[in-house]
Scaffold this motif. Structure first.
Motif, mmCIF file in Angstrom:
data_model
loop_
_atom_site.group_PDB
_atom_site.id
_atom_site.type_symbol
_atom_site.label_atom_id
_atom_site.label_comp_id
_atom_site.label_asym_id
_atom_site.label_seq_id
_atom_site.Cartn_x
_atom_site.Cartn_y
_atom_site.Cartn_z
ATOM 1 N N ALA A 1 -35.648 0.800 -13.796
ATOM 2 C CA ALA A 1 -36.000 1.433 -15.032
ATOM 3 C C ALA A 1 -36.070 0.539 -16.205
ATOM 4 N N LYS A 2 -35.847 -0.759 -16.356
ATOM 5 C CA LYS A 2 -36.086 -1.660 -17.287
ATOM 6 C C LYS A 2 -37.258 -2.529 -17.212
ATOM 7 N N GLN A 3 -37.750 -2.365 -16.101
ATOM 8 C CA GLN A 3 -38.963 -3.224 -15.510
ATOM 9 C C GLN A 3 -40.213 -2.793 -15.796
ATOM 10 N N GLY B 1 -37.663 0.132 -22.057
ATOM 11 C CA GLY B 1 -37.885 1.492 -21.294
ATOM 12 C C GLY B 1 -36.747 2.342 -21.387
ATOM 13 N N SER B 2 -35.627 2.237 -20.300
ATOM 14 C CA SER B 2 -34.714 3.048 -20.187
ATOM 15 C C SER B 2 -33.502 2.396 -21.456
ATOM 16 N N SER B 3 -33.628 1.307 -21.857
ATOM 17 C CA SER B 3 -32.753 0.908 -22.720
ATOM 18 C C SER B 3 -33.241 1.154 -24.001
ATOM 19 N N SER B 4 -32.236 0.791 -24.880
ATOM 20 C CA SER B 4 -32.600 0.837 -26.570
ATOM 21 C C SER B 4 -32.559 -0.399 -27.160
ATOM 22 N N PRO B 5 -33.751 -0.554 -28.011
ATOM 23 C CA PRO B 5 -33.798 -1.941 -28.667
ATOM 24 C C PRO B 5 -32.821 -1.785 -30.179
ATOM 25 N N ALA B 6 -32.239 -0.530 -30.335
ATOM 26 C CA ALA B 6 -31.107 -0.546 -31.190
ATOM 27 C C ALA B 6 -29.796 -0.969 -30.806
ATOM 28 N N TYR B 7 -29.629 -0.878 -29.684
ATOM 29 C CA TYR B 7 -28.447 -1.396 -29.050
ATOM 30 C C TYR B 7 -28.259 -3.007 -28.366
ATOM 31 N N THR B 8 -29.475 -3.453 -27.746
ATOM 32 C CA THR B 8 -29.407 -4.792 -27.561
ATOM 33 C C THR B 8 -30.800 -5.451 -27.884
ATOM 34 N N PRO B 9 -31.143 -5.425 -29.234
ATOM 35 C CA PRO B 9 -32.190 -6.133 -29.429
ATOM 36 C C PRO B 9 -32.145 -7.744 -29.294
ATOM 37 N N TYR C 1 -41.744 -0.135 -27.666
ATOM 38 C CA TYR C 1 -40.757 0.854 -27.237
ATOM 39 C C TYR C 1 -41.660 2.320 -27.541
ATOM 40 N N LEU C 2 -41.881 2.984 -26.690
ATOM 41 C CA LEU C 2 -42.736 4.211 -26.778
ATOM 42 C C LEU C 2 -41.626 5.593 -27.484
ATOM 43 N N ALA C 3 -40.432 5.203 -27.315
ATOM 44 C CA ALA C 3 -39.347 6.283 -27.670
ATOM 45 C C ALA C 3 -39.831 7.712 -27.303
ATOM 46 N N LEU C 4 -39.917 7.900 -25.968
ATOM 47 C CA LEU C 4 -40.456 9.092 -25.244
ATOM 48 C C LEU C 4 -39.224 9.974 -25.528
ATOM 49 N N ASP C 5 -39.287 11.250 -25.352
ATOM 50 C CA ASP C 5 -38.182 12.463 -25.486
ATOM 51 C C ASP C 5 -37.085 11.702 -24.498
ATOM 52 N N CYS C 6 -37.542 11.448 -23.295
ATOM 53 C CA CYS C 6 -36.461 11.034 -22.258
ATOM 54 C C CYS C 6 -35.932 9.546 -22.352
ATOM 55 N N SER C 7 -36.296 9.149 -23.422
ATOM 56 C CA SER C 7 -35.830 7.616 -23.421
ATOM 57 C C SER C 7 -34.650 7.619 -24.934
ATOM 58 N N PRO C 8 -34.052 6.738 -24.823
ATOM 59 C CA PRO C 8 -33.423 5.938 -23.698
ATOM 60 C C PRO C 8 -32.622 6.497 -22.721
ATOM 61 N N PHE D 1 -30.918 5.125 -20.249
ATOM 62 C CA PHE D 1 -29.687 4.082 -19.873
ATOM 63 C C PHE D 1 -29.423 4.037 -18.345
ATOM 64 N N GLN D 2 -30.419 4.601 -17.692
ATOM 65 C CA GLN D 2 -30.162 4.547 -16.137
ATOM 66 C C GLN D 2 -30.925 3.447 -15.512
ATOM 67 N N ARG D 3 -30.385 3.061 -14.263
ATOM 68 C CA ARG D 3 -30.778 2.030 -13.591
ATOM 69 C C ARG D 3 -32.299 2.344 -13.001
ATOM 70 N N THR D 4 -32.433 3.751 -12.594
ATOM 71 C CA THR D 4 -33.482 4.039 -11.793
ATOM 72 C C THR D 4 -33.916 5.234 -12.845
ATOM 73 N N CYS D 5 -35.453 5.586 -12.735
ATOM 74 C CA CYS D 5 -35.882 6.507 -13.622
ATOM 75 C C CYS D 5 -35.420 8.082 -13.067
ATOM 76 N N PRO D 6 -34.627 8.809 -13.918
ATOM 77 C CA PRO D 6 -34.056 9.962 -13.349
ATOM 78 C C PRO D 6 -35.221 11.102 -13.042
ATOM 79 N N LEU D 7 -36.222 10.828 -13.848
ATOM 80 C CA LEU D 7 -37.334 11.700 -13.602
ATOM 81 C C LEU D 7 -38.513 11.275 -12.442
ATOM 82 N N GLY D 8 -38.433 10.116 -12.076
ATOM 83 C CA GLY D 8 -39.270 9.455 -10.898
ATOM 84 C C GLY D 8 -40.511 8.710 -11.296
ATOM 85 N N HIS D 9 -40.868 8.838 -13.083
ATOM 86 C CA HIS D 9 -42.030 8.254 -13.387
ATOM 87 C C HIS D 9 -42.171 7.188 -14.020
#
Length: 346
Positions: free
Chosen positions: A201-203, A290-298, A308-315, A317-325
């Motif tokens: 989810a970070k790749q 993607g799944s992580s936040s540039p505010a936390y680990t810039p 960083y697109l800052a979608l409603d579903c991010s960040p 912080f999951q290893r794999t996308c919980p929504l699958g996309h």
């Protein structure tokens, strides 16, 4: 760098830091080391760290000693911890424990270091005698949490303090050797780091990396793909058939990666350990979140652009996308990143 030398008469405070287990976190820990040296001139800093991290710590001017702890990731290793603690007894005045696990506090406790500082966590009440509560809202970045443990409690609790930037030394002789050994060209180099140890989810998609690599070669660049042995296949997907594109994953030591990144004009990277290495050697960073936040680990540098697109579903912080996309990364296009790379070139 000393391995087992005892303290010298007249030395300042002797501080043992139990370091983290990830490349990026170890780079960020240098902000703590810099803070300690600035506040306590003459202090000596030893770092308990896994063997893989030695090449990083050896590039930090602030580290006087590395105490290697050869324990596998997730392994308890009580015998190894006891042995290391015995070698450290009587040699340090204070310990700072950066990880929040119970086992990470064992070595300073067994070494009978008088003052042992760390955040409360995993029932460490008997192991630490200077326990700090972690206010995640105030200490909202990993690097802030590290630095806070080196400050007086009243200063740390405000969250308002300087965060010195990591800065790793380069070995120019080693760089020259690596450029020859790896068959690198004189073209200006762009580094790519497609790996992310935490999870997919970070790749950024490999097809995006490959499309960008192809465009960069057309623009006159050499592309260097860096990572560990586990990233070898990903590197092949990006590099296969492309001229001036080198898959160096698994072919370099960590110390070599430091020098090769310092030689790049820019890097395009997931939120990963090598991203923090690139920032610490002063290379321009195009950071993909993607799944992580540039505010936390810039990346701890002003020489970076965050994608960083800052979608409603991010960040999430999951290893794999919980929504699958994984839209948070798929919708970051190679064209956008290419434009940013070209705009940042002198």
């Amino acid at each position: 760098m000393a391995e087992a030398a005892g303290p010298l008469d007249g030395e300042g405070e002797r501080i043992l830091v139990v370091g983290p287990s990830w490349v990026g976190d170890m780079v960020m820990a240098q902000s703590l080391f810099k803070t300690l040296k600035a506040r306590r001139p003459g202090c000596r800093i030893g770092v308990v760290a896994p063997g893989w991290s030695r090449p990083i710590l050896e590039r930090m001017d602030e580290v006087d000693e590395v105490a290697g702890l050869e324990v596998g990731h997730g392994e308890f290793g009580l015998a190894s911890r006891r042995q290391l603690a015995a070698s450290l007894k009587g040699r340090f005045d204070r310990a700072i424990v950066l990880p929040r696990s119970w086992k990470s506090a064992l070595v300073p406790f067994l070494a009978r270091i008088p003052r042992r500082t760390g955040f409360t966590g995993e029932q460490r009440f008997g192991l630490l005698n200077d326990r700090r509560a972690l206010d995640k809202a105030t200490l909202d970045q990993t690097v802030k949490r590290f630095v806070a443990l080196g400050l007086p409690r009243e200063v740390a609790e405000t969250g308002d303090f300087a965060l010195p930037r990591p800065s790793l030394r380069l070995d120019i002789d080693n760089l020259v050797e690596q450029r020859v050994a790896l068959g690198l060209s004189s073209r200006p180099a762009i580094g790519m780091m497609p790996g992310a140890e935490y999870g997919p989810a970070k790749q950024w998609p490999l097809a995006h990396f490959r499309g960008l690599a192809r465009a960069l070669v057309v623009e006159g660049f050499e592309v260097r793909i860096l990572g560990g042995p586990k990233d070898l296949d990903a590197g092949e997907v990006i590099a296969e058939g492309l001229p001036h594109t080198h898959n160096l994953c698994g072919r370099t030591r960590l110390a070599d990666a430091v020098d090769l990144l310092g030689d790049c004009r820019q890097v395009v990277t997931n939120d990963s350990g090598l991203m923090h290495v690139a920032a610490a050697v002063g290379t321009r960073v195009q950071a993909l979140y993607g799944s992580s936040s540039p505010a936390y680990t810039p990346p701890l540098t002003e020489n970076a652009e965050i994608h960083y697109l800052a979608l409603d579903c991010s960040p999430c912080f999951q290893r794999t996308c919980p929504l699958g996309h994984t839209d948070c990364l798929k919708r970051l296009t190679p064209e956008r990143v290419l434009k940013a790379v070209l705009a940042a070139m002198p």
